[in-house]
Design an enzyme around this catalytic site. Sequence first.
Site, PDB file in Angstrom:
ATOM      1  N   HIS A 124       0.807  -1.227   0.000  1.00  0.00           N
ATOM      2  CA  HIS A 124       0.000   0.000   0.000  1.00  0.00           C
ATOM      3  C   HIS A 124       0.839   1.275   0.000  1.00  0.00           C
ATOM      4  CE1 HIS A 124       0.962  -0.040   4.274  1.00  0.00           C
ATOM      5  NE2 HIS A 124       0.603   1.227   4.318  1.00  0.00           N
TER       6      HIS A 124
HETATM    7  C1  UD1 Z   1      -2.015   5.441   6.340  1.00  0.00           C
HETATM    8  C2  UD1 Z   1      -0.717   5.802   7.048  1.00  0.00           C
HETATM    9  C3  UD1 Z   1       0.295   4.668   6.842  1.00  0.00           C
HETATM   10  C4  UD1 Z   1      -0.286   3.332   7.247  1.00  0.00           C
HETATM   11  C5  UD1 Z   1      -1.579   3.103   6.471  1.00  0.00           C
HETATM   12  C6  UD1 Z   1      -2.223   1.784   6.864  1.00  0.00           C
HETATM   13  C7  UD1 Z   1      -0.225   8.223   7.081  1.00  0.00           C
HETATM   14  C8  UD1 Z   1       0.656   9.274   6.549  1.00  0.00           C
HETATM   15  N1  UD1 Z   1      -0.098   7.018   6.517  1.00  0.00           N
HETATM   16  O1  UD1 Z   1      -1.715   5.435   4.941  1.00  0.00           O
HETATM   17  O2  UD1 Z   1       1.426   4.927   7.653  1.00  0.00           O
HETATM   18  O3  UD1 Z   1       0.633   2.294   6.941  1.00  0.00           O
HETATM   19  O4  UD1 Z   1      -2.475   4.185   6.779  1.00  0.00           O
HETATM   20  O5  UD1 Z   1      -3.426   1.585   6.217  1.00  0.00           O
HETATM   21  O6  UD1 Z   1      -0.990   8.481   7.997  1.00  0.00           O
HETATM   22  N2  UD1 Z   1      -8.994   5.229   1.991  1.00  0.00           N
HETATM   23  C9  UD1 Z   1     -10.224   4.611   1.851  1.00  0.00           C
HETATM   24  N3  UD1 Z   1     -10.857   4.173   2.968  1.00  0.00           N
HETATM   25  C10 UD1 Z   1     -10.324   4.307   4.197  1.00  0.00           C
HETATM   26  C11 UD1 Z   1      -9.083   4.950   4.327  1.00  0.00           C
HETATM   27  C12 UD1 Z   1      -8.423   5.391   3.206  1.00  0.00           C
HETATM   28  O7  UD1 Z   1     -10.740   4.458   0.767  1.00  0.00           O
HETATM   29  O8  UD1 Z   1     -10.952   3.882   5.176  1.00  0.00           O
HETATM   30  C13 UD1 Z   1      -8.294   5.716   0.811  1.00  0.00           C
HETATM   31  C14 UD1 Z   1      -8.274   7.225   0.802  1.00  0.00           C
HETATM   32  O9  UD1 Z   1      -9.306   7.765   0.089  1.00  0.00           O
HETATM   33  C15 UD1 Z   1      -6.943   7.557   0.189  1.00  0.00           C
HETATM   34  C16 UD1 Z   1      -6.084   6.349   0.477  1.00  0.00           C
HETATM   35  O10 UD1 Z   1      -6.947   5.308   0.882  1.00  0.00           O
HETATM   36  O11 UD1 Z   1      -7.033   7.668  -1.188  1.00  0.00           O
HETATM   37  C17 UD1 Z   1      -5.036   6.668   1.497  1.00  0.00           C
HETATM   38  O12 UD1 Z   1      -5.566   6.827   2.824  1.00  0.00           O
HETATM   39  P1  UD1 Z   1      -4.761   7.618   3.982  1.00  0.00           P
HETATM   40  O13 UD1 Z   1      -5.320   7.374   5.314  1.00  0.00           O
HETATM   41  O14 UD1 Z   1      -4.546   8.991   3.566  1.00  0.00           O
HETATM   42  O15 UD1 Z   1      -3.327   6.977   3.965  1.00  0.00           O
HETATM   43  P2  UD1 Z   1      -2.870   5.457   3.854  1.00  0.00           P
HETATM   44  O16 UD1 Z   1      -2.230   5.300   2.539  1.00  0.00           O
HETATM   45  O17 UD1 Z   1      -3.954   4.507   4.257  1.00  0.00           O
END
Ligand code: UD1
Length: 363
Positions: free
Chosen positions: A207
């Site tokens: 991821h």
């Molecule tokens: C975050 C953490 C990372 C961790 C990861 C585990 C930061 C900087 N990064 O990254 O350290 O390893 O979580 O999962 O905080 N999204 C969904 N549904 C959700 C959550 C996210 O669809 O419930 C999508 C969002 O729209 C976005 C992407 O996933 O496009 C990234 O989500 P985000 O929480 O910003 O960061 P992660 O990449 O999950």
Amino acid sequence: RDVLCVVGARPNYMKIAPIHASLTASSRFRPRLVHTGQHYDPEMNDAFFADLGLPRPDVNLEVGSASHAVQTAEVMKRFEPVLMAAHRPVVLVVGDVNSTIACALVAAKLGVPVIHVEAGLRSYDRTMPEEINRVLTDQISDLLFTTERQAAGNLAREGVDGSKVHFVGNVMIDSLRRNLERAVPAAQTIAACGHTIPERFALATLHRPSNVDDPMVLERLLDCLARIGERLPVVFPLHPRTRARVEAAELSHRLQWPVLPLGPVGYLPILGLMSKAALVLTDSGGIQEETTALGVPCLTLRDNTERPITIDQGTNTLVGRDPARILAAAFEVLDNGGKAGKIPEYWDGHASDRIVAIMESVL
Ligand code: UD1
């Protein structure tokens, strides 16, 4: 006094669960669970709360997804009034996600003590947003709890006063030990997704932006999984970010037998998958530690790790993103078995009790 325990994203839940339990057993503290809402999809959330026996959050800030600046700022804006309403508060944050630095910063500005659990880990790669979050959170924390001894040296080099730093072990492994017996069998998780259980399988999770955001890199990694699939099926639970990137890059057709794509799976199912996998390929931080605790061979598809003990003592090997190197390492494990690892010091299931004992003596 109130201990505001902050969770925001999936890797936080299994770290907070044992701490919340130990705080509940203490007569000195009242734990309050604050969910920032950074992760919000039911599979990224509700399943974990149920699996870990975490109570419903006392507060949900519902920030959702946004750019790093907007997400961090929203958490700060919404957390400040919650903190101001608490009784003699202390703020406890875990790990390195945006919610961690956001809540730590609000607390520090209000003169509220900040406790950082999983302090002092460093990848020394500042292109990772998590590295920035780690460095800054440690600078403004009053009490820092570490998972491995080497972390204290990282903190000392950054000028953090050693009297604030305590080596207590790994709360994520507390959760693992408490829940392993209840793990959902791998066969059941795979069957629920419409596949019959392969006796021997590999598990892959990806991821990190560095692995999934560039379509060329992503395609090469999916090719690697397919090549490993020629030897044994590869179970591949997809993070929402990864699913979106695969679709945007028009690579969905790569997700087919012998690669078995699943949705994000809960905590008890992932424990079942990890513990029975012949090989794990990952870019996650937590999975590097969990495979070391389980004695399962792990290949980390990154150029660095903030968790060097999993390499020095555990079953983890850094293999970067070069397909030839990944495949050579994977075939080596499949043909000759992985590294024999040992369980690191204090990864014994009692880290959260040590944390609360220290909090009782210094706060
Ligand atoms: C975050 C953490 C990372 C961790 C990861 C585990 C930061 C900087 N990064 O990254 O350290 O390893 O979580 O999962 O905080 N999204 C969904 N549904 C959700 C959550 C996210 O669809 O419930 C999508 C969002 O729209 C976005 C992407 O996933 O496009 C990234 O989500 P985000 O929480 O910003 O960061 P992660 O990449 O999950």
